[in-house]
Design an enzyme around this catalytic site. Sequence first.
Site, PDB file in Angstrom:
ATOM      1  CB  THR A 266      -0.816  -0.056   1.310  1.00 48.03           C
ATOM      2  OG1 THR A 266      -1.540  -1.271   1.311  1.00 48.03           O
ATOM      3  CG2 THR A 266      -1.762   1.113   1.460  1.00 48.03           C
TER       4      THR A 266
ATOM      5  CB  THR B  66      -3.339  -0.963  -1.433  1.00 47.47           C
ATOM      6  OG1 THR B  66      -2.527  -2.121  -1.281  1.00 47.47           O
ATOM      7  CG2 THR B  66      -4.789  -1.386  -1.382  1.00 47.47           C
TER       8      THR B  66
ATOM      9  CG  ASN C 286      -3.456  -7.230  -0.875  1.00 50.76           C
ATOM     10  OD1 ASN C 286      -3.194  -6.688   0.192  1.00 50.76           O
ATOM     11  ND2 ASN C 286      -3.983  -8.438  -0.932  1.00 50.76           N
TER      12      ASN C 286
ATOM     13  CG  ASP D 164      -6.888  -7.250   1.845  1.00 51.52           C
ATOM     14  OD1 ASP D 164      -6.000  -7.943   2.378  1.00 51.52           O
ATOM     15  OD2 ASP D 164      -6.715  -6.081   1.503  1.00 51.52           O
TER      16      ASP D 164
ATOM     17  CB  SER E  51      -5.502  -2.741   7.700  1.00 44.84           C
ATOM     18  OG  SER E  51      -5.915  -4.015   8.085  1.00 44.84           O
TER      19      SER E  51
ATOM     20  N   GLY F 289       1.294  -1.031   5.034  1.00 48.99           N
ATOM     21  CA  GLY F 289       1.728  -2.084   5.965  1.00 48.99           C
ATOM     22  C   GLY F 289       0.659  -3.068   6.391  1.00 48.99           C
TER      23      GLY F 289
HETATM   24  N1  GLY Z   1      -4.529  -4.573   1.124  1.00 45.00           N
HETATM   25  C1  GLY Z   1      -4.212  -4.176   2.424  1.00 45.00           C
HETATM   26  C2  GLY Z   1      -5.321  -3.497   3.112  1.00 45.00           C
HETATM   27  O1  GLY Z   1      -6.178  -2.937   2.448  1.00 45.00           O
HETATM   28  O2  GLY Z   1      -5.388  -3.519   4.304  1.00 45.00           O
END
Ligand code: GLY
Length: 583
Positions: free
Chosen positions: A392, A410, A412, A434, A465, A485
């Site tokens: 991200t 992101t 991912n 995810d 996240s 992260g």
């Molecule tokens: N792909 C990581 C997140 O969205 O948390």
Amino acid sequence: MRRFCNRFLPALLLFALAFPPSPTAAQAPDTATGSDGMVVAAEPFAAEAGLEILKQGGNAVDAAVAVGFALAVTYPQAGNLGGGGFMLIRMADGRAALVDYREAAPGAAHRDMYLDAEGNLVPQASTVGWRAVGVPGAVAGLTLAQEKFGALPLKKVMAPAIRLAEKGFPVSERLAQELRDAAPLLSQFPESRRIFLRNGRYYEPGETFRQKDLARTLKKIAKRGARAFYQGSIAKRFAREMKRHHGLITRADLRRYQARVRQPLLGHFRGYEILGAPPPSSGGVAVLEMLNILDPLLPPDAEPLAPQTIHLMTETMRRAFADRARFLGDADFASVPVRGLLDLGYARALRASIDPARASASEQLSLPDPPGYEARSGNRAVLAPRRESANTTHFSVVDGTGNAVATSITINSFFGNGVTLPGLGFLLNNEMDDFTAKPGAPNALFDLVQSQANKIEPGKRPLSSMSPTIVIRNGEVILALGSPGGPRIINAVLLVLLNRLAFGRPLAEAVALPRYHHQWMPDTLFLEKNLFSQEQLDALAARGHALRERESIGAVNAIERDPATGRLTGVSDARRRGVARGF
Ligand code: GLY
């Protein structure tokens, strides 16, 4: 005006003396000051694209959109047209919005699509190749934000990105290295091998990287807006390639995709208002829930890295991540008790469950239900673990009038699913990982266990996240921040917020201080390697924490604004070598 923050060195020196050995604690973030505009992003060309737009009279949203499109060119590791994210906006006139441009599951997706006949997860099915992709939201989100809140024409805002793609830019040492590192993934897909690996003649630092196909794609978007991507020739080619490679995304999926403008979550902490991202991100809920628990729990004289502080914070993280696992998902599809999780009475109950002297065991953690939660929704998770990687990127922009943007984007993991769409020039995400591919089992990339609230359903957005966050005091923005992260994003943002707002550290120090992370499962307290003394580690182990050192946790890109003077301070975390640029 790049400037090393003078206040910062003495503070770090003191810190190093208090808690030896901490050899990398002194890695200074990149900092800048200014009063007319500030951009903090993962790499310099994109940050300068944002400054260019600010200098042309664009506002913070125009600049953020310029940075977003520029990162699609200069930071293919993460910033990409094939991905998605969240943009948190707070305008100086008081308007606030969260543009949700998270990817969505294609119409043909289904709950068990990554399981074999025995119900086991098929290795790499949700992470590599054509079936790991969610319908990208980046183009819809960036253009929607620009249309609603920007001041300049889209064409102007996208000009720097188009120039960078067409004329190219010198490859940095980091990009050259990360392209090499990604060769095992990228070389599986001919178009990625051609564009990013030059069929084996790897890019060297300093060589010019031109992306003609991507320039063409960007020009179409600049001319016709998101329609070019979701309905026009790009969509046609996208869907044709998907079909050819047994992927799931169709023209109808692309046509149906919409970025959404949502109400940001609002929390309070010691006189500050904190804006965060609502579901389908877990970031806002988790950060605000933890601040609610910690407000009366942390004594006013608490030291950020004292073992007792780390213990209380860790117990708070454990509980918030257990709730993330139990309850969170796309609230357009699942019953998600956001209000209950942010209820102060609920925070009190969770606080009361924390033993100030001993670590709880995650396996045995028994938490109450938040108020208003309807158990019949069937969301409840089997409480268990998950792992993280993630690529991200987060960038923050504040302009001279106090408009602020915190946005995370992101695909991912690094270079997403590895696939570049032939002729279109951009990589695709593997955001489908995810979702909860198998309830109770950790997902491939993050070791997080999640509930049915996050099961795969057509059109649904996977739980994220990402935690773009804006802090307001007396009606004015004082901080904008976020981080990459995976699940560590949440705790990196929490720690920087507390370092600044509760422990009173200057922003550069707040960003640089050593970090730790607990995500409920695995029941492990991760600490940044070599940054904690043996004394600290022993004190935490004595409280019953299972400790593990790891590489860096998050990379926070933050801007502080002094409302009295309008002075802006940009800070980009040394952990991922981002940059702050201001004027
Ligand atoms: N792909 C990581 C997140 O969205 O948390």
